[in-house]
Scaffold this motif. Structure first.
Motif, mmCIF file in Angstrom:
data_model
loop_
_atom_site.group_PDB
_atom_site.id
_atom_site.type_symbol
_atom_site.label_atom_id
_atom_site.label_comp_id
_atom_site.label_asym_id
_atom_site.label_seq_id
_atom_site.Cartn_x
_atom_site.Cartn_y
_atom_site.Cartn_z
ATOM 1 N N GLY A 99 0.751 -1.108 0.009
ATOM 2 C CA GLY A 99 -0.121 0.044 -0.003
ATOM 3 C C GLY A 99 0.866 1.142 -0.100
ATOM 4 N N THR A 100 0.237 2.369 0.118
ATOM 5 C CA THR A 100 0.919 3.652 0.144
ATOM 6 C C THR A 100 0.331 4.240 1.402
ATOM 7 O OG1 THR A 100 0.156 3.632 -2.018
ATOM 8 C CG2 THR A 100 1.841 5.094 -1.430
ATOM 9 N N ALA A 101 1.142 4.927 2.328
ATOM 10 C CA ALA A 101 0.815 5.585 3.507
ATOM 11 C C ALA A 101 0.381 6.901 3.248
ATOM 12 C CB ALA A 101 1.817 5.286 4.536
ATOM 13 N N ALA A 102 -0.750 7.296 3.601
ATOM 14 C CA ALA A 102 -0.768 8.847 3.430
ATOM 15 C C ALA A 102 -0.038 9.883 4.427
ATOM 16 C CB ALA A 102 -2.281 9.077 3.632
ATOM 17 N N PRO A 103 0.199 10.892 4.192
ATOM 18 C CA PRO A 103 0.959 11.803 5.030
ATOM 19 C C PRO A 103 0.165 12.164 6.214
ATOM 20 C CG PRO A 103 0.187 12.934 3.036
ATOM 21 C CD PRO A 103 -0.185 11.456 2.922
ATOM 22 N N ALA A 104 0.880 12.174 7.238
ATOM 23 C CA ALA A 104 -0.028 12.749 8.536
ATOM 24 C C ALA A 104 -0.770 13.868 8.413
ATOM 25 C CB ALA A 104 0.999 12.847 9.638
ATOM 26 N N GLY A 105 -2.097 13.722 9.105
ATOM 27 C CA GLY A 105 -3.005 14.900 8.755
ATOM 28 C C GLY A 105 -3.760 14.975 7.662
ATOM 29 N N ALA A 106 -3.527 13.966 6.656
ATOM 30 C CA ALA A 106 -4.134 14.098 5.286
ATOM 31 C C ALA A 106 -5.632 13.823 5.634
ATOM 32 C CB ALA A 106 -3.796 12.864 4.537
ATOM 33 N N ALA A 107 -6.454 14.424 4.871
ATOM 34 C CA ALA A 107 -7.901 14.584 5.092
ATOM 35 C C ALA A 107 -8.500 13.049 4.770
ATOM 36 C CB ALA A 107 -8.730 15.554 4.228
ATOM 37 N N SER A 108 -7.991 12.451 3.724
ATOM 38 C CA SER A 108 -8.507 11.062 3.223
ATOM 39 C C SER A 108 -7.195 10.165 3.549
ATOM 40 C CB SER A 108 -9.104 11.156 1.972
ATOM 41 O OG SER A 108 -9.345 10.026 1.542
ATOM 42 N N ARG A 109 -7.402 9.358 4.470
ATOM 43 C CA ARG A 109 -6.232 8.316 4.306
ATOM 44 C C ARG A 109 -6.739 6.993 4.584
ATOM 45 N NH1 ARG A 109 -2.604 10.251 9.488
ATOM 46 N NH2 ARG A 109 -4.233 9.619 10.668
ATOM 47 N N SER A 110 -5.849 5.959 3.848
ATOM 48 C CA SER A 110 -6.348 4.697 3.716
ATOM 49 C C SER A 110 -6.028 3.970 4.976
ATOM 50 C CB SER A 110 -5.472 3.906 2.419
ATOM 51 O OG SER A 110 -4.207 4.004 2.803
ATOM 52 N N ALA A 111 -6.447 2.548 4.802
ATOM 53 C CA ALA A 111 -5.882 1.760 6.167
ATOM 54 C C ALA A 111 -4.638 1.204 6.194
ATOM 55 C CB ALA A 111 -6.573 0.492 5.982
ATOM 56 N N THR A 112 -3.975 1.303 7.356
ATOM 57 C CA THR A 112 -2.410 0.974 7.544
ATOM 58 C C THR A 112 -2.479 -0.077 6.614
ATOM 59 O OG1 THR A 112 -2.800 1.274 9.943
ATOM 60 C CG2 THR A 112 -0.776 0.171 9.187
ATOM 61 N N PRO A 113 -1.303 -0.093 5.921
ATOM 62 C CA PRO A 113 -0.832 -1.191 4.639
ATOM 63 C C PRO A 113 -1.056 -2.473 5.526
ATOM 64 C CG PRO A 113 0.822 0.788 4.583
ATOM 65 C CD PRO A 113 -0.170 1.045 5.636
ATOM 66 N N ALA A 114 -1.519 -3.453 4.510
ATOM 67 C CA ALA A 114 -1.395 -5.078 5.071
ATOM 68 C C ALA A 114 -2.327 -5.368 6.081
ATOM 69 C CB ALA A 114 -0.141 -5.419 5.211
ATOM 70 N N TYR A 115 -2.861 -4.284 6.823
ATOM 71 C CA TYR A 115 -4.148 -4.703 7.696
ATOM 72 C C TYR A 115 -5.417 -4.185 7.420
ATOM 73 C CZ TYR A 115 0.375 -4.071 10.100
ATOM 74 O OH TYR A 115 1.691 -4.204 10.568
ATOM 75 N N SER A 116 -6.346 -5.018 7.760
ATOM 76 C CA SER A 116 -7.927 -4.996 7.344
ATOM 77 C C SER A 116 -8.687 -3.825 8.309
ATOM 78 C CB SER A 116 -8.380 -6.483 7.279
ATOM 79 O OG SER A 116 -9.971 -6.208 7.139
ATOM 80 N N PRO A 117 -9.479 -3.318 7.693
ATOM 81 C CA PRO A 117 -10.575 -2.377 8.512
ATOM 82 C C PRO A 117 -11.470 -3.487 8.860
ATOM 83 C CG PRO A 117 -10.673 -1.796 6.113
ATOM 84 C CD PRO A 117 -9.587 -2.852 6.176
ATOM 85 N N THR A 118 -11.713 -4.831 8.565
ATOM 86 C CA THR A 118 -12.733 -5.606 8.566
ATOM 87 C C THR A 118 -12.663 -6.895 9.415
ATOM 88 O OG1 THR A 118 -12.563 -6.403 6.426
ATOM 89 C CG2 THR A 118 -14.156 -4.799 6.763
ATOM 90 N N ASN A 119 -11.352 -7.187 9.634
ATOM 91 C CA ASN A 119 -11.169 -8.351 10.519
ATOM 92 C C ASN A 119 -9.635 -8.124 11.262
ATOM 93 O OD1 ASN A 119 -9.165 -9.252 8.632
ATOM 94 N ND2 ASN A 119 -10.311 -10.888 7.855
ATOM 95 N N CYS A 120 -9.254 -8.968 12.040
ATOM 96 C CA CYS A 120 -8.143 -8.959 12.925
ATOM 97 C C CYS A 120 -7.503 -10.136 12.544
ATOM 98 C CB CYS A 120 -8.353 -8.556 14.328
ATOM 99 S SG CYS A 120 -7.000 -8.491 15.214
ATOM 100 N N SER A 121 -6.328 -10.188 11.852
ATOM 101 C CA SER A 121 -5.627 -11.403 11.573
ATOM 102 C C SER A 121 -4.854 -11.819 12.920
ATOM 103 C CB SER A 121 -4.446 -11.393 10.311
ATOM 104 O OG SER A 121 -5.340 -10.991 9.328
ATOM 105 N N THR A 122 -4.793 -12.979 13.454
ATOM 106 C CA THR A 122 -4.168 -13.311 14.693
ATOM 107 C C THR A 122 -3.470 -14.589 14.666
ATOM 108 O OG1 THR A 122 -6.251 -14.705 15.077
ATOM 109 C CG2 THR A 122 -6.287 -12.393 15.810
ATOM 110 N N THR A 123 -2.605 -14.681 15.690
ATOM 111 C CA THR A 123 -1.649 -15.887 16.000
ATOM 112 C C THR A 123 -1.953 -15.909 17.388
ATOM 113 O OG1 THR A 123 0.622 -16.847 15.387
ATOM 114 C CG2 THR A 123 0.252 -14.416 16.334
ATOM 115 N N LYS A 124 -1.098 -17.321 17.770
ATOM 116 C CA LYS A 124 -1.221 -17.481 19.145
ATOM 117 C C LYS A 124 0.273 -17.083 19.884
ATOM 118 C CE LYS A 124 -4.887 -19.852 20.077
ATOM 119 N NZ LYS A 124 -6.047 -19.612 21.008
#
Length: 153
Positions: free
Chosen positions: A33-58
């Motif tokens: 992905g591409t990280a948006a600059p700090a304070g940007a009005a429209s930013r995307s989700a943190t690269p490689a992480y999902s806004p709809t589920n949490c990938s987990t491990t033990k």
């Protein structure tokens, strides 16, 4: 892939290689992905992480004496649009209740200054469980402690 498509790729190795290169490039772009600059009005989700589920491990936390489910990545200030961060925020809000009402935590998946301060408070209150470290970063020890106490991940 149909048998016909498969034969055409076998007969045309250059096309197969080009498709593979394209697939790798698309997958890399999605994961990095591409990280948006700090304070940007429209930013995307943190690269490689999902806004709809949490990938987990033990992770085995010796204080808890068991393996707990934790995010498969460290949660830290600057993470944006991460469902694992939202789960952490929910756990903090649920755990501190009326104390959080004094300085309510937004459950929005954005790890900002407020989430950082609350993670530091949690780490301070549960030093043994979260690894005797108060750094505001929710790594395996902090997250496994939160999972043990609140079942958030």
């Amino acid at each position: 892939m149909t048998q016909v498509a498969h034969r055409s790729l076998v007969r045309r190795p250059k096309r197969a290689a080009a498709l593979l290169v394209t697939a790798v490039a698309v997958a890399t772009a999605v994961l990095v992905g591409t990280a948006a600059p700090a304070g940007a009005a429209s930013r995307s989700a943190t690269p490689a992480y999902s806004p709809t589920n949490c990938s987990t491990t033990k992770y085995y936390n010796s204080w808890v004496g068991a393996s707990e489910t934790v995010p498969n990545h460290v949660l830290s200030q600057g993470d944006y649009g991460d469902y694992c961060v939202a789960n952490l925020q929910w756990g903090i809000d649920n755990m501190y209740g009326s104390a959080a009402d004094q300085d309510p935590i937004a459950i929005d998946g954005n790890f900002g200054a407020q989430t950082y301060a609350w993670v530091r408070r949690f780490q301070s209150d549960y030093k043994s469980c979260s690894g005797n470290s108060v750094d505001g970063i929710a790594g395996n020890k902090t997250n496994s402690c939160m999972q043990y106490l609140e079942g958030v991940f």
